[in-house]
Motif scaffolding. Structure first.
Motif, PDB file in Angstrom:
ATOM      1  N   HIS A 124       0.835  -1.202   0.000  1.00 60.00           N
ATOM      2  CA  HIS A 124       0.000   0.000   0.000  1.00 60.00           C
ATOM      3  C   HIS A 124       0.874   1.257   0.000  1.00 60.00           C
ATOM      4  CE1 HIS A 124      -3.693   2.226   0.576  1.00 60.00           C
ATOM      5  NE2 HIS A 124      -3.186   2.850   1.621  1.00 60.00           N
ATOM      6  N   GLU A 125       1.961   1.202   0.763  1.00 61.47           N
ATOM      7  CA  GLU A 125       2.894   2.333   0.798  1.00 61.47           C
ATOM      8  C   GLU A 125       3.499   2.569  -0.583  1.00 61.47           C
ATOM      9  OE1 GLU A 125       4.684   5.525   2.527  1.00 61.47           O
ATOM     10  OE2 GLU A 125       3.430   4.118   3.653  1.00 61.47           O
ATOM     11  N   GLN A 127       2.115   1.731  -3.408  1.00 54.74           N
ATOM     12  CA  GLN A 127       1.033   2.194  -4.275  1.00 54.74           C
ATOM     13  C   GLN A 127       0.822   3.701  -4.159  1.00 54.74           C
ATOM     14  OE1 GLN A 127      -2.836   0.524  -3.455  1.00 54.74           O
ATOM     15  NE2 GLN A 127      -3.863   1.818  -4.959  1.00 54.74           N
ATOM     16  N   ILE A 128       0.721   4.198  -2.928  1.00 58.32           N
ATOM     17  CA  ILE A 128       0.395   5.619  -2.771  1.00 58.32           C
ATOM     18  C   ILE A 128       1.583   6.517  -3.126  1.00 58.32           C
ATOM     19  CG2 ILE A 128      -1.406   5.210  -1.073  1.00 58.32           C
ATOM     20  CD1 ILE A 128       0.499   5.922   1.140  1.00 58.32           C
ATOM     21  N   ARG A 129       2.809   5.954  -3.117  1.00 55.32           N
ATOM     22  CA  ARG A 129       3.979   6.727  -3.510  1.00 55.32           C
ATOM     23  C   ARG A 129       4.204   6.688  -5.024  1.00 55.32           C
ATOM     24  NH1 ARG A 129       8.075   7.957   0.307  1.00 55.32           N
ATOM     25  NH2 ARG A 129       7.553   7.369   2.445  1.00 55.32           N
ATOM     26  N   LYS A 131       1.832   5.249  -7.623  1.00 57.70           N
ATOM     27  CA  LYS A 131       0.650   5.439  -8.471  1.00 57.70           C
ATOM     28  C   LYS A 131       0.818   4.660  -9.789  1.00 57.70           C
ATOM     29  CE  LYS A 131      -2.070   7.649  -6.751  1.00 57.70           C
ATOM     30  NZ  LYS A 131      -3.024   7.194  -5.708  1.00 57.70           N
ATOM     31  N   ASP A 135      -1.738   1.680  -9.073  1.00 57.63           N
ATOM     32  CA  ASP A 135      -3.152   2.026  -8.904  1.00 57.63           C
ATOM     33  C   ASP A 135      -4.031   1.194  -9.829  1.00 57.63           C
ATOM     34  OD1 ASP A 135      -3.059   3.863  -6.866  1.00 57.63           O
ATOM     35  OD2 ASP A 135      -3.132   5.619  -8.154  1.00 57.63           O
ATOM     36  N   SER A 166      -7.310  -0.565  -1.208  1.00 57.97           N
ATOM     37  CA  SER A 166      -6.459  -0.297  -2.366  1.00 57.97           C
ATOM     38  C   SER A 166      -7.216   0.461  -3.454  1.00 57.97           C
ATOM     39  CB  SER A 166      -5.908  -1.617  -2.921  1.00 57.97           C
ATOM     40  OG  SER A 166      -4.988  -1.407  -3.951  1.00 57.97           O
ATOM     41  N   ALA A 169      -7.492   4.088  -2.480  1.00 57.50           N
ATOM     42  CA  ALA A 169      -6.217   4.768  -2.728  1.00 57.50           C
ATOM     43  C   ALA A 169      -6.038   5.073  -4.212  1.00 57.50           C
ATOM     44  CB  ALA A 169      -5.061   3.911  -2.224  1.00 57.50           C
ATOM     45  N   ASN A 210     -11.822  14.681  -0.939  1.00 58.92           N
ATOM     46  CA  ASN A 210     -11.958  13.221  -0.900  1.00 58.92           C
ATOM     47  C   ASN A 210     -13.410  12.753  -0.878  1.00 58.92           C
ATOM     48  OD1 ASN A 210      -9.240  12.188  -0.904  1.00 58.92           O
ATOM     49  ND2 ASN A 210      -8.994  13.135   1.110  1.00 58.92           N
TER      50      ASN A 210
END
Length: 223
Positions: A124-125, A127-129, A131, A135, A166, A169, A210
């Motif tokens: 997850h870390e 993924q959010i860094r 993209k 994603d 996920s 995010a 959001n």
């Protein structure tokens, strides 16, 4: 601080132990205050950590993750999480594992839930860094697991949660849509209710930027 991380002398100037880095400091502590079995255990832990934070070794540990003992497994998934948080993770090596469906199924079907959650945290870390493709594809990795582990309700429940988080995010509902329009969509009835309530609670508490993300997910959490 000087008690926990003793100073060392360098050109007649004291330098705090944390300037050596965590592993370097741990190696110095071994020679100061550890003997016998304790010294051996800490040495083994340091050596394992050095291997697991070495890019050339991570692929080896990942490939053997399903067959590894519990100690190897938790060190591997925690190392990925830590390296991801430091933005030092070899993401392409991990990505190559994630696109191997047999590896994904074998790993996530065998890992204890706690270890699976640790691995999810690391992914997850990333993924959010990162993209991009993370994603686009990572939510579908978890959706794939939900489909493949149809007979294991507890793991299916866990990986449905991973799919929702996920997908949020990624600001995408395609993986959720895939599950809730699939042949086993009624497997997720209880989880759909659970996550619908969570989204309803979250919407008033998140920033306006959001709102659309949570509302989009909420609109699709129906069977």
């Amino acid at each position: 601080m000087t008690i926990l991380f003793p100073t060392k002398q360098s050109n007649d100037k004291p330098v705090f132990g944390f300037d050596c880095g965590c592993i370097g400091t741990a190696r110095k502590l071994i020679n100061i205050g550890y003997q016998g079995k304790q010294k051996g255990l800490l040495t083994a832990l340091i050596e394992s950590t050095e291997k697991l934070t070495n890019e050339s070794q991570i692929e080896t540990f990942l490939k053997r993750l399903p067959e590894g003992n519990q100690g190897d497994q938790i060190l591997t998934v925690r190392s990925i999480h830590i390296l991801a948080g430091m933005n030092r993770v070899p993401e392409q090596i991990i990505w190559n594992c994630l696109i191997d469906k047999e590896w994904v199924k074998k790993v996530f079907s065998q890992l204890k839930d706690l270890y699976a959650e640790n691995l999810f945290d690391g992914l997850h870390e990333i993924q959010i860094r990162t993209k991009g493709k993370w994603d686009e594809q990572l939510p579908h990795v978890y959706a794939f697991l939900c489909e493949e582990l149809h007979d294991n309700k507890e793991k299916q429940k866990l990986y449905f949660s991973f799919t929702v988080i996920s997908s949020l995010a990624a600001d995408s509902i395609s993986a959720i849509d895939r599950l809730l329009n699939g042949k086993n969509r009624f497997d997720y009835q209880d989880e759909v209710i659970h996550w619908r309530k969570k989204n309803e609670i979250a919407i008033p508490r998140v920033s306006e930027l959001n709102h659309a993300r949570f509302r989009g997910m909420l609109a699709n959490l129906y069977i």
